[in-house]
Design a protein around this motif. Structure first.
Motif, short mmCIF file in Angstrom:
data_model
loop_
_atom_site.label_atom_id
_atom_site.label_comp_id
_atom_site.label_asym_id
_atom_site.label_seq_id
_atom_site.Cartn_x
_atom_site.Cartn_y
_atom_site.Cartn_z
N VAL A 164 -6.19 -5.55 11.32
CA VAL A 164 -6.14 -4.12 11.02
C VAL A 164 -4.76 -3.61 11.41
CG1 VAL A 164 -7.12 -1.85 11.52
CG2 VAL A 164 -8.61 -3.86 11.44
N VAL A 165 -4.08 -3.00 10.44
CA VAL A 165 -2.74 -2.46 10.64
C VAL A 165 -2.82 -0.94 10.62
CG1 VAL A 165 -0.40 -2.34 9.67
CG2 VAL A 165 -1.73 -4.46 9.47
N SER A 166 -2.10 -0.29 11.54
CA SER A 166 -2.04 1.17 11.57
C SER A 166 -0.60 1.63 11.58
CB SER A 166 -2.75 1.73 12.81
OG SER A 166 -4.12 1.40 12.76
N GLU A 187 -2.42 6.06 8.99
CA GLU A 187 -3.04 5.28 7.92
C GLU A 187 -3.47 3.93 8.47
OE1 GLU A 187 -3.60 6.31 4.76
OE2 GLU A 187 -2.64 8.24 5.15
N THR A 188 -4.58 3.42 7.94
CA THR A 188 -5.09 2.12 8.39
C THR A 188 -5.21 1.18 7.19
OG1 THR A 188 -6.33 3.23 10.11
CG2 THR A 188 -6.99 0.99 9.59
N VAL A 238 13.68 -2.63 3.70
CA VAL A 238 14.54 -2.10 4.76
C VAL A 238 13.77 -1.06 5.58
CG1 VAL A 238 16.62 -0.76 5.24
CG2 VAL A 238 16.67 -2.56 3.50
N MET A 239 13.06 -0.17 4.90
CA MET A 239 12.27 0.85 5.60
C MET A 239 11.17 0.19 6.43
SD MET A 239 11.84 3.98 6.36
CE MET A 239 12.65 5.00 5.17
N ALA A 240 10.53 -0.84 5.88
CA ALA A 240 9.50 -1.57 6.63
C ALA A 240 10.10 -2.16 7.90
CB ALA A 240 8.89 -2.67 5.77
N LYS A 241 11.26 -2.79 7.76
CA LYS A 241 11.93 -3.39 8.91
C LYS A 241 12.19 -2.35 10.00
CE LYS A 241 16.24 -5.73 10.11
NZ LYS A 241 17.49 -6.27 9.60
N LEU A 242 12.69 -1.19 9.60
CA LEU A 242 13.03 -0.14 10.57
C LEU A 242 11.81 0.39 11.31
CD1 LEU A 242 15.72 1.82 8.54
CD2 LEU A 242 16.09 0.25 10.45
N VAL A 243 10.74 0.72 10.59
CA VAL A 243 9.57 1.30 11.26
C VAL A 243 8.88 0.27 12.15
CG1 VAL A 243 9.22 3.08 9.50
CG2 VAL A 243 7.93 0.95 9.33
N VAL A 272 0.82 -1.22 0.00
CA VAL A 272 0.00 0.00 0.00
C VAL A 272 0.86 1.27 0.00
CG1 VAL A 272 -2.01 -1.11 1.04
CG2 VAL A 272 -0.29 -0.03 2.51
N ASN A 273 2.15 1.10 -0.30
CA ASN A 273 3.08 2.22 -0.45
C ASN A 273 3.24 3.10 0.79
OD1 ASN A 273 3.77 1.62 -3.19
ND2 ASN A 273 1.76 2.40 -3.77
N LEU A 274 3.15 2.51 1.97
CA LEU A 274 3.41 3.27 3.19
C LEU A 274 4.90 3.33 3.48
CD1 LEU A 274 0.51 2.21 5.57
CD2 LEU A 274 0.75 4.29 4.23
#
Length: 69
Positions: free
Chosen positions: A57-59, A63-64, A27-32, A20-22
């Motif tokens: 449900v992911v927030s 963004e949800t 690597v960025m996903a891992k960090l956040v 969903v391009n958040l």
């Protein structure tokens, strides 16, 4: 609210954020996720490989994302 329709039984949390391009990359996903910035069903989740299933449900950053079968 974004929706992800599952093609299989689950999608991993890091993949869902990318779909969903958040985030721009794995690597960025891992960090956040490691920094505790992502919640799943209202609970902070720090595992990038967390399997998301129908109804989860992911927030993240206001963004949800709803996971649907």
């Amino acid at each position: 609210m974004e929706e992800i329709k599952l093609r299989e039984d689950y999608i991993k949390l890091g993949q869902a954020l990318k779909v969903v391009n958040l985030v721009d990359s794995g690597v960025m996903a891992k960090l956040v996720i490691q920094d505790g910035l992502v919640t799943v069903n209202g609970e902070v989740e720090t595992r990038r490989g967390k399997k998301l299933k129908d109804g989860d449900v992911v927030s993240f950053q206001g963004e949800t994302i709803m996971i649907k079968k």
